[in-house]
Design an enzyme around this catalytic site. Structure first.
Site, mmCIF file in Angstrom:
data_model
loop_
_atom_site.group_PDB
_atom_site.id
_atom_site.type_symbol
_atom_site.label_atom_id
_atom_site.label_comp_id
_atom_site.label_asym_id
_atom_site.label_seq_id
_atom_site.Cartn_x
_atom_site.Cartn_y
_atom_site.Cartn_z
ATOM 1 N N HIS A 18 14.594 29.109 -18.391
ATOM 2 C CA HIS A 18 15.529 30.080 -18.967
ATOM 3 C C HIS A 18 14.860 31.443 -19.124
ATOM 4 O O HIS A 18 15.420 32.468 -18.738
ATOM 5 C CB HIS A 18 15.996 29.620 -20.362
ATOM 6 C CG HIS A 18 16.816 28.378 -20.362
ATOM 7 N ND1 HIS A 18 16.590 27.340 -21.243
ATOM 8 C CD2 HIS A 18 17.866 27.986 -19.603
ATOM 9 C CE1 HIS A 18 17.479 26.382 -21.029
ATOM 10 N NE2 HIS A 18 18.258 26.747 -20.047
ATOM 11 N N LYS A 42 30.741 19.009 -27.020
ATOM 12 C CA LYS A 42 29.361 18.593 -26.740
ATOM 13 C C LYS A 42 28.561 18.412 -28.013
ATOM 14 O O LYS A 42 28.807 19.080 -29.022
ATOM 15 C CB LYS A 42 28.669 19.686 -25.913
ATOM 16 C CG LYS A 42 28.896 19.592 -24.435
ATOM 17 C CD LYS A 42 27.826 20.434 -23.748
ATOM 18 C CE LYS A 42 28.024 20.616 -22.275
ATOM 19 N NZ LYS A 42 27.107 21.644 -21.746
ATOM 20 N N ARG A 91 18.984 26.095 -9.487
ATOM 21 C CA ARG A 91 17.850 25.216 -9.203
ATOM 22 C C ARG A 91 18.116 24.525 -7.872
ATOM 23 O O ARG A 91 18.145 25.144 -6.842
ATOM 24 C CB ARG A 91 17.652 24.210 -10.342
ATOM 25 C CG ARG A 91 17.026 24.849 -11.565
ATOM 26 C CD ARG A 91 17.244 24.048 -12.819
ATOM 27 N NE ARG A 91 18.629 24.101 -13.228
ATOM 28 C CZ ARG A 91 19.076 23.700 -14.394
ATOM 29 N NH1 ARG A 91 18.259 23.183 -15.263
ATOM 30 N NH2 ARG A 91 20.346 23.799 -14.691
ATOM 31 N N SER A 129 16.778 21.529 -19.838
ATOM 32 C CA SER A 129 16.675 21.206 -21.267
ATOM 33 C C SER A 129 16.729 19.696 -21.473
ATOM 34 O O SER A 129 16.014 19.146 -22.316
ATOM 35 C CB SER A 129 17.811 21.858 -22.051
ATOM 36 O OG SER A 129 17.739 23.248 -21.957
HETATM 37 P P1 ADP Z 1 20.186 23.299 -18.801
HETATM 38 O O1 ADP Z 1 20.776 22.659 -20.011
HETATM 39 O O2 ADP Z 1 20.572 22.609 -17.508
HETATM 40 O O3 ADP Z 1 18.718 23.564 -18.861
HETATM 41 P P2 ADP Z 1 21.657 25.743 -19.514
HETATM 42 O O4 ADP Z 1 23.119 25.544 -19.532
HETATM 43 O O5 ADP Z 1 21.028 25.912 -20.831
HETATM 44 O O6 ADP Z 1 20.916 24.663 -18.634
HETATM 45 O O7 ADP Z 1 21.273 26.944 -18.536
HETATM 46 C C1 ADP Z 1 21.554 28.288 -18.734
HETATM 47 C C2 ADP Z 1 21.265 29.039 -17.444
HETATM 48 O O8 ADP Z 1 19.888 28.927 -17.103
HETATM 49 C C3 ADP Z 1 22.018 28.509 -16.214
HETATM 50 O O9 ADP Z 1 22.322 29.616 -15.387
HETATM 51 C C4 ADP Z 1 21.022 27.634 -15.543
HETATM 52 O O10 ADP Z 1 21.283 27.514 -14.171
HETATM 53 C C5 ADP Z 1 19.747 28.408 -15.798
HETATM 54 N N1 ADP Z 1 18.582 27.555 -15.772
HETATM 55 C C6 ADP Z 1 18.333 26.486 -16.540
HETATM 56 N N2 ADP Z 1 17.136 25.948 -16.235
HETATM 57 C C7 ADP Z 1 16.623 26.713 -15.252
HETATM 58 C C8 ADP Z 1 15.416 26.659 -14.470
HETATM 59 N N3 ADP Z 1 14.508 25.699 -14.673
HETATM 60 N N4 ADP Z 1 15.200 27.613 -13.547
HETATM 61 C C9 ADP Z 1 16.141 28.562 -13.341
HETATM 62 N N5 ADP Z 1 17.299 28.660 -14.013
HETATM 63 C C10 ADP Z 1 17.540 27.745 -14.942
#
Ligand code: ADP
Length: 160
Positions: A18, A42, A91, A129
Protein backbone atom coordinates in the site's frame (compact mmCIF):
# COMPACT_ATOMS: atom_id res chain seq x y z
CA UNK A 1 -3.71 22.82 -12.04
CA UNK A 2 -4.25 21.10 -8.70
CA UNK A 3 -4.67 17.41 -9.56
CA UNK A 4 -6.19 15.39 -6.75
CA UNK A 5 -5.88 11.58 -6.73
CA UNK A 6 -7.58 9.09 -4.44
CA UNK A 7 -6.01 5.81 -3.30
CA UNK A 8 -8.97 3.78 -1.98
CA UNK A 9 -8.82 0.47 -0.14
CA UNK A 10 -9.54 -1.45 3.04
CA UNK A 11 -6.01 -1.20 4.42
CA UNK A 12 -6.83 -3.83 7.07
CA UNK A 13 -3.98 -3.45 7.92
CA UNK A 14 -1.63 -1.24 5.89
CA UNK A 15 1.21 -3.15 4.15
CA UNK A 16 4.43 -2.17 2.36
CA UNK A 17 2.52 -2.72 -0.90
CA UNK A 18 0.00 0.00 0.00
CA UNK A 19 2.66 2.50 1.07
CA UNK A 20 4.58 1.88 -2.14
CA UNK A 21 1.52 2.70 -4.29
CA UNK A 22 0.71 5.78 -2.18
CA UNK A 23 4.30 7.04 -2.49
CA UNK A 24 4.28 6.58 -6.27
CA UNK A 25 0.89 8.31 -6.57
CA UNK A 26 2.20 11.22 -4.47
CA UNK A 27 5.06 11.67 -6.94
CA UNK A 28 2.55 11.92 -9.82
CA UNK A 29 -0.22 14.12 -8.40
CA UNK A 30 -0.44 17.36 -6.42
CA UNK A 31 -2.59 15.96 -3.65
CA UNK A 32 -3.28 12.33 -2.71
CA UNK A 33 -6.16 11.32 -0.48
CA UNK A 34 -5.86 7.80 0.91
CA UNK A 35 -9.45 6.71 1.39
CA UNK A 36 -10.17 4.10 4.03
CA UNK A 37 -13.29 2.33 2.84
CA UNK A 38 -15.69 0.65 5.22
CA UNK A 39 -18.20 -1.82 3.93
CA UNK A 40 -21.00 -2.63 6.39
CA UNK A 41 -21.06 -6.22 5.07
CA UNK A 42 -17.39 -6.84 5.89
CA UNK A 43 -15.67 -7.65 9.16
CA UNK A 44 -12.40 -5.86 9.81
CA UNK A 45 -9.52 -6.52 12.18
CA UNK A 46 -9.06 -2.77 12.72
CA UNK A 47 -11.78 -0.12 12.92
CA UNK A 48 -11.83 2.56 10.21
CA UNK A 49 -10.36 5.11 12.64
CA UNK A 50 -7.57 2.69 13.59
CA UNK A 51 -6.78 1.95 9.94
CA UNK A 52 -6.73 5.69 9.26
CA UNK A 53 -4.42 6.38 12.17
CA UNK A 54 -1.96 3.63 11.08
CA UNK A 55 -1.94 5.02 7.53
CA UNK A 56 -1.32 8.57 8.83
CA UNK A 57 1.67 7.30 10.79
CA UNK A 58 3.12 5.38 7.81
CA UNK A 59 2.73 8.28 5.36
CA UNK A 60 3.70 11.12 7.72
CA UNK A 61 6.86 11.83 5.70
CA UNK A 62 4.94 12.40 2.42
CA UNK A 63 3.77 16.02 2.53
CA UNK A 64 1.02 15.87 -0.13
CA UNK A 65 -0.72 12.80 1.34
CA UNK A 66 -3.75 12.91 3.62
CA UNK A 67 -6.00 10.14 4.92
CA UNK A 68 -9.78 10.08 5.19
CA UNK A 69 -12.53 7.52 5.92
CA UNK A 70 -15.75 7.04 3.97
CA UNK A 71 -18.53 4.50 3.98
CA UNK A 72 -19.94 5.41 0.59
CA UNK A 73 -18.98 5.01 -3.06
CA UNK A 74 -15.47 6.08 -4.03
CA UNK A 75 -16.77 7.63 -7.28
CA UNK A 76 -19.11 9.90 -5.33
CA UNK A 77 -16.42 10.79 -2.80
CA UNK A 78 -14.20 11.74 -5.77
CA UNK A 79 -16.93 14.03 -7.07
CA UNK A 80 -17.34 15.68 -3.66
CA UNK A 81 -13.64 16.51 -3.30
CA UNK A 82 -13.02 17.25 -7.00
CA UNK A 83 -10.59 14.37 -7.53
CA UNK A 84 -9.76 13.60 -11.17
CA UNK A 85 -8.04 10.27 -10.61
CA UNK A 86 -8.45 7.02 -8.67
CA UNK A 87 -5.12 5.18 -8.30
CA UNK A 88 -5.15 1.40 -7.87
CA UNK A 89 -2.28 -1.01 -7.51
CA UNK A 90 -2.35 -4.12 -9.67
CA UNK A 91 -0.70 -7.26 -8.43
CA UNK A 92 -1.26 -10.52 -10.29
CA UNK A 93 -3.61 -11.04 -13.21
CA UNK A 94 -6.19 -12.11 -10.64
CA UNK A 95 -6.65 -8.45 -9.57
CA UNK A 96 -7.42 -7.38 -13.10
CA UNK A 97 -10.98 -8.59 -13.66
CA UNK A 98 -12.35 -7.05 -10.47
CA UNK A 99 -10.41 -3.81 -10.86
CA UNK A 100 -11.50 -3.40 -14.48
CA UNK A 101 -15.13 -3.89 -13.47
CA UNK A 102 -14.74 -1.34 -10.67
CA UNK A 103 -13.06 1.18 -12.95
CA UNK A 104 -15.90 0.95 -15.51
CA UNK A 105 -18.53 1.28 -12.77
CA UNK A 106 -16.78 4.27 -11.22
CA UNK A 107 -16.66 5.96 -14.60
CA UNK A 108 -20.40 5.39 -15.09
CA UNK A 109 -21.04 6.96 -11.68
CA UNK A 110 -18.64 9.85 -12.20
CA UNK A 111 -17.62 10.72 -15.78
CA UNK A 112 -15.01 13.13 -14.47
CA UNK A 113 -12.92 10.45 -12.79
CA UNK A 114 -10.24 8.33 -14.46
CA UNK A 115 -8.76 5.17 -12.93
CA UNK A 116 -5.00 4.78 -13.18
CA UNK A 117 -3.38 1.39 -12.52
CA UNK A 118 0.13 1.15 -11.17
CA UNK A 119 1.86 -2.24 -11.40
CA UNK A 120 2.97 -3.67 -8.08
CA UNK A 121 6.72 -3.95 -7.62
CA UNK A 122 8.21 -7.42 -7.93
CA UNK A 123 8.90 -7.32 -4.19
CA UNK A 124 5.28 -6.61 -3.19
CA UNK A 125 3.56 -8.55 -5.93
CA UNK A 126 2.24 -11.30 -3.61
CA UNK A 127 1.64 -9.13 -0.59
CA UNK A 128 -1.89 -8.54 0.72
CA UNK A 129 -3.47 -7.56 4.03
CA UNK A 130 -5.09 -10.97 4.32
CA UNK A 131 -1.72 -12.69 3.85
CA UNK A 132 -0.25 -10.54 6.64
CA UNK A 133 -3.15 -11.50 8.94
CA UNK A 134 -2.83 -15.20 8.14
CA UNK A 135 0.94 -15.33 8.61
CA UNK A 136 0.77 -13.22 11.78
CA UNK A 137 -2.04 -15.20 13.38
CA UNK A 138 -0.09 -18.43 12.83
CA UNK A 139 2.94 -16.96 14.56
CA UNK A 140 5.01 -16.04 11.49
CA UNK A 141 7.24 -12.98 11.23
CA UNK A 142 5.39 -10.18 9.41
CA UNK A 143 8.01 -7.48 9.96
CA UNK A 144 9.16 -7.60 6.33
CA UNK A 145 5.60 -7.09 5.02
CA UNK A 146 4.41 -4.02 6.94
CA UNK A 147 5.88 -0.56 7.64
CA UNK A 148 7.83 -0.42 10.94
CA UNK A 149 5.55 2.40 12.19
CA UNK A 150 2.56 0.03 12.06
CA UNK A 151 4.22 -3.19 13.23
CA UNK A 152 3.65 -2.90 17.02
CA UNK A 153 -0.10 -2.23 16.61
CA UNK A 154 -0.47 -5.03 14.08
CA UNK A 155 1.35 -7.53 16.29
CA UNK A 156 -0.67 -6.50 19.33
CA UNK A 157 -3.94 -7.07 17.46
CA UNK A 158 -3.18 -10.35 15.68
CA UNK A 159 -1.52 -11.97 18.67
CA UNK A 160 -4.51 -11.29 20.94
P1 ADP B 1 -5.74 -5.90 0.17
O1 ADP B 1 -6.73 -6.06 1.26
O2 ADP B 1 -5.91 -6.89 -0.96
O3 ADP B 1 -4.31 -5.81 0.60
P2 ADP B 1 -6.81 -3.19 -0.24
O4 ADP B 1 -8.24 -3.20 -0.62
O5 ADP B 1 -6.52 -2.71 1.11
O6 ADP B 1 -6.11 -4.57 -0.55
O7 ADP B 1 -5.96 -2.40 -1.33
C1 ADP B 1 -6.00 -1.03 -1.58
C2 ADP B 1 -5.25 -0.75 -2.86
O8 ADP B 1 -3.88 -1.12 -2.73
C3 ADP B 1 -5.75 -1.53 -4.09
O9 ADP B 1 -5.61 -0.69 -5.22
C4 ADP B 1 -4.82 -2.68 -4.18
O10 ADP B 1 -4.74 -3.17 -5.49
C5 ADP B 1 -3.52 -2.02 -3.76
N1 ADP B 1 -2.59 -2.98 -3.21
C6 ADP B 1 -2.76 -3.79 -2.16
N2 ADP B 1 -1.66 -4.54 -1.94
C7 ADP B 1 -0.77 -4.17 -2.89
C8 ADP B 1 0.56 -4.61 -3.23
N3 ADP B 1 1.17 -5.56 -2.52
N4 ADP B 1 1.19 -4.01 -4.25
C9 ADP B 1 0.54 -3.06 -4.97
N5 ADP B 1 -0.70 -2.62 -4.72
C10 ADP B 1 -1.35 -3.18 -3.71
Amino acid sequence: MNKIAICPGSFDPVTNGHVEIIRRAAAMFDRVIVLVASNAMKRYLFSAEERKSLLCRCTADIPNVEVDCDEGLTALYAKRVGAAVIVKGLRALSDFDFEFQQALTNRKLNMAVETVFLPASAENMYLSSSMVKQVGMLGGDVSCFVPPEALPDILARIRL
